[in-house]
Design a protein around this motif. Structure first.
Motif, PDB file in Angstrom:
ATOM      1  N   MET A   1       0.911  -1.114  -0.144  1.00 56.42           N
ATOM      2  CA  MET A   1       0.006  -0.032   0.146  1.00 56.42           C
ATOM      3  C   MET A   1       0.839   1.294  -0.046  1.00 56.42           C
ATOM      4  O   MET A   1       0.644   2.180  -0.865  1.00 56.42           O
ATOM      5  N   ILE A   2       1.951   1.373   0.797  1.00 60.97           N
ATOM      6  CA  ILE A   2       2.935   2.245   0.888  1.00 60.97           C
ATOM      7  C   ILE A   2       4.285   1.728   0.770  1.00 60.97           C
ATOM      8  O   ILE A   2       4.774   0.964   1.564  1.00 60.97           O
ATOM      9  N   ALA A  31      -5.257   9.189   3.588  1.00 59.53           N
ATOM     10  CA  ALA A  31      -5.733  10.204   2.469  1.00 59.53           C
ATOM     11  C   ALA A  31      -4.849  10.049   1.105  1.00 59.53           C
ATOM     12  O   ALA A  31      -5.465   9.906   0.038  1.00 59.53           O
ATOM     13  N   CYS A  32      -3.408   9.953   1.318  1.00 55.15           N
ATOM     14  CA  CYS A  32      -2.677   9.688   0.253  1.00 55.15           C
ATOM     15  C   CYS A  32      -3.083   8.365  -0.414  1.00 55.15           C
ATOM     16  O   CYS A  32      -3.101   8.393  -1.729  1.00 55.15           O
ATOM     17  N   VAL A  33      -3.264   7.136   0.339  1.00 57.74           N
ATOM     18  CA  VAL A  33      -3.484   6.077  -0.590  1.00 57.74           C
ATOM     19  C   VAL A  33      -4.716   5.974  -1.222  1.00 57.74           C
ATOM     20  O   VAL A  33      -5.027   5.663  -2.324  1.00 57.74           O
ATOM     21  N   VAL A  34      -5.845   6.721  -0.641  1.00 55.32           N
ATOM     22  CA  VAL A  34      -7.112   6.791  -1.326  1.00 55.32           C
ATOM     23  C   VAL A  34      -6.938   7.901  -2.420  1.00 55.32           C
ATOM     24  O   VAL A  34      -7.480   7.312  -3.552  1.00 55.32           O
ATOM     25  N   GLY A  57      -5.975   2.761  -3.296  1.00 57.92           N
ATOM     26  CA  GLY A  57      -6.991   1.714  -2.692  1.00 57.92           C
ATOM     27  C   GLY A  57      -8.142   2.575  -1.684  1.00 57.92           C
ATOM     28  O   GLY A  57      -7.684   3.699  -1.145  1.00 57.92           O
ATOM     29  N   ALA A  58      -8.867   1.858  -1.115  1.00 55.00           N
ATOM     30  CA  ALA A  58      -9.673   2.276   0.045  1.00 55.00           C
ATOM     31  C   ALA A  58      -8.867   2.157   1.365  1.00 55.00           C
ATOM     32  O   ALA A  58      -7.764   1.347   1.615  1.00 55.00           O
ATOM     33  N   GLN A 121     -15.846  -5.347   4.891  1.00 55.61           N
ATOM     34  CA  GLN A 121     -17.186  -4.390   4.465  1.00 55.61           C
ATOM     35  C   GLN A 121     -16.710  -3.364   3.704  1.00 55.61           C
ATOM     36  O   GLN A 121     -17.182  -2.828   2.703  1.00 55.61           O
ATOM     37  N   TYR A 122     -15.765  -2.719   4.035  1.00 56.57           N
ATOM     38  CA  TYR A 122     -15.120  -1.556   3.249  1.00 56.57           C
ATOM     39  C   TYR A 122     -14.112  -1.628   2.342  1.00 56.57           C
ATOM     40  O   TYR A 122     -13.855  -0.789   1.608  1.00 56.57           O
ATOM     41  N   ASP A 123     -13.619  -2.879   1.854  1.00 57.70           N
ATOM     42  CA  ASP A 123     -12.694  -3.267   0.787  1.00 57.70           C
ATOM     43  C   ASP A 123     -11.499  -2.587   1.051  1.00 57.70           C
ATOM     44  O   ASP A 123     -11.057  -2.138   0.178  1.00 57.70           O
TER      45      ASP A 123
END
Length: 328
Positions: A1-2, A31-34, A57-58, A121-123
């Protein structure tokens, strides 16, 4: 992810003293990942610091500490800075009911499955839990009871494939002296032993908006220390945050070798493959007033190649080498 920090399916801890801005720093990471943008890019007019590429991603922030109002205010301020719309997959669940207690694992009340359910639920690909002390039930933080709690977190990370980042606290009086770095992480040794990465956050004594971040445990590739500067604006006539973010900035306690490695990574990430001569010149320009010589840059370039972080390739001319960020 990071990249270089939080990988898919990993279990990580970010810790520090109270008031070290750990929660805000990780909200900014979410916030940066989103947004799918690098985390800790250099601020306006600055070329120092180190940034980390993200995989879009989420992100889910599970808050058991700050309360709904504060958690939402902070999340919205980070989202406004990144210009994330209302439908962006940046989620916060604050003070959930039933409360998460990772010592509970009986079939009718299995809280590790409850946590995995939130993630699914939030993936969510990046999940932050704030904080370890309040999701550990009646487990004694300083006893082997914590092995079961950490095993539950590991199960969630591997079952969901998310990068789990748990906020924790630093042992009192733990910085400095002859102790091992990992000893600054509060609690039983089973906490540190379970982790892929532990990052300690410290707030600068003379500049309260500047943080230094150091890895005290890392599996596989080592992580050089890096810095972050908190930047924010308040809503008119209030103390509520309007926008907030962190920029990358080199902390004053980085060694010249660490600064050289950070600068090499930044230059190659921004410019792509470069030959040795051009790379040295660009790294020295990137460092600005920080004077680091050619030999030190080349020595640290070799270290990054040996760690698999930089790829060395044959150039078009005989004996010429090209360097680029290594592909994962």
């Amino acid at each position: 992810m990071i990249d270089e920090l939080f990988e898919a399916g990993s279990l990580n801890v970010v810790y520090g003293a109270p008031g070290s801005l750990k929660s805000l720093l990780l909200l900014d990471a979410c916030a940066c990942v989103v947004a799918g943008v690098p985390w800790l890019e250099s601020g306006p007019g600055s070329t120092t610091g180190r940034s980390f590429a993200t995989e879009q991603g989420a992100a889910l922030y599970l808050d058991f500490d700050n309360g709904m109002r504060r958690a939402l205010d902070r999340l919205e301020a980070m989202a406004r800075h990144r210009q994330l719309g209302d439908t962006a997959p940046l989620y916060v669940v604050a003070m959930p009911s039933p409360w998460l207690d990772l010592t509970k694992s009986n079939p009718r009340d299995n809280h590790r499955e409850q946590l995995a359910g939130y993630v699914q639920q939030y993936d969510a690909q990046l999940v932050v839990l704030d904080n370890l002390g309040v999701i550990s039930g009646d487990a004694d933080e300083n006893a082997a009871d914590m092995a079961g709690v950490m095993a539950a977190l590991r199960w969630v990370a591997e079952t969901t494939g998310a990068a789990l980042v748990v906020i924790h606290h630093q042992r009192k009086g733990a910085v400095g002296g002859k102790q091992r770095n990992g000893d600054s992480l509060r609690g039983h040794s089973s906490i540190e032993a379970s982790l892929d990465l532990a990052l300690r956050v410290e707030r600068d004594a003379d500049d309260s908006n500047l943080l230094s971040v150091e890895a005290t445990k890392a599996r596989g590739v080592s992580v050089d220390p890096f810095g972050a500067r908190f930047s924010f604006n308040h809503k008119p006539t209030t103390h509520d945050l309007e926008t907030a973010c962190f920029f990358g900035e080199t902390p004053s306690n980085l060694s010249p070798d660490q600064q050289a490695r950070n600068a090499i990574s930044d230059v190659l990430s921004a410019q792509g493959a470069l030959n040795q001569k051009t790379l040295v010149a660009e790294v020295q320009a990137h460092l600005g007033s920080t004077k680091i010589g050619r030999d030190r840059i080349l020595r640290n370039l070799a270290i990054l190649v040996s760690r698999g972080l930089v790829a060395e390739q044959q150039g078009a001319l005989k004996n010429a080498k090209m360097y680029a960020v290594a592909l994962p």
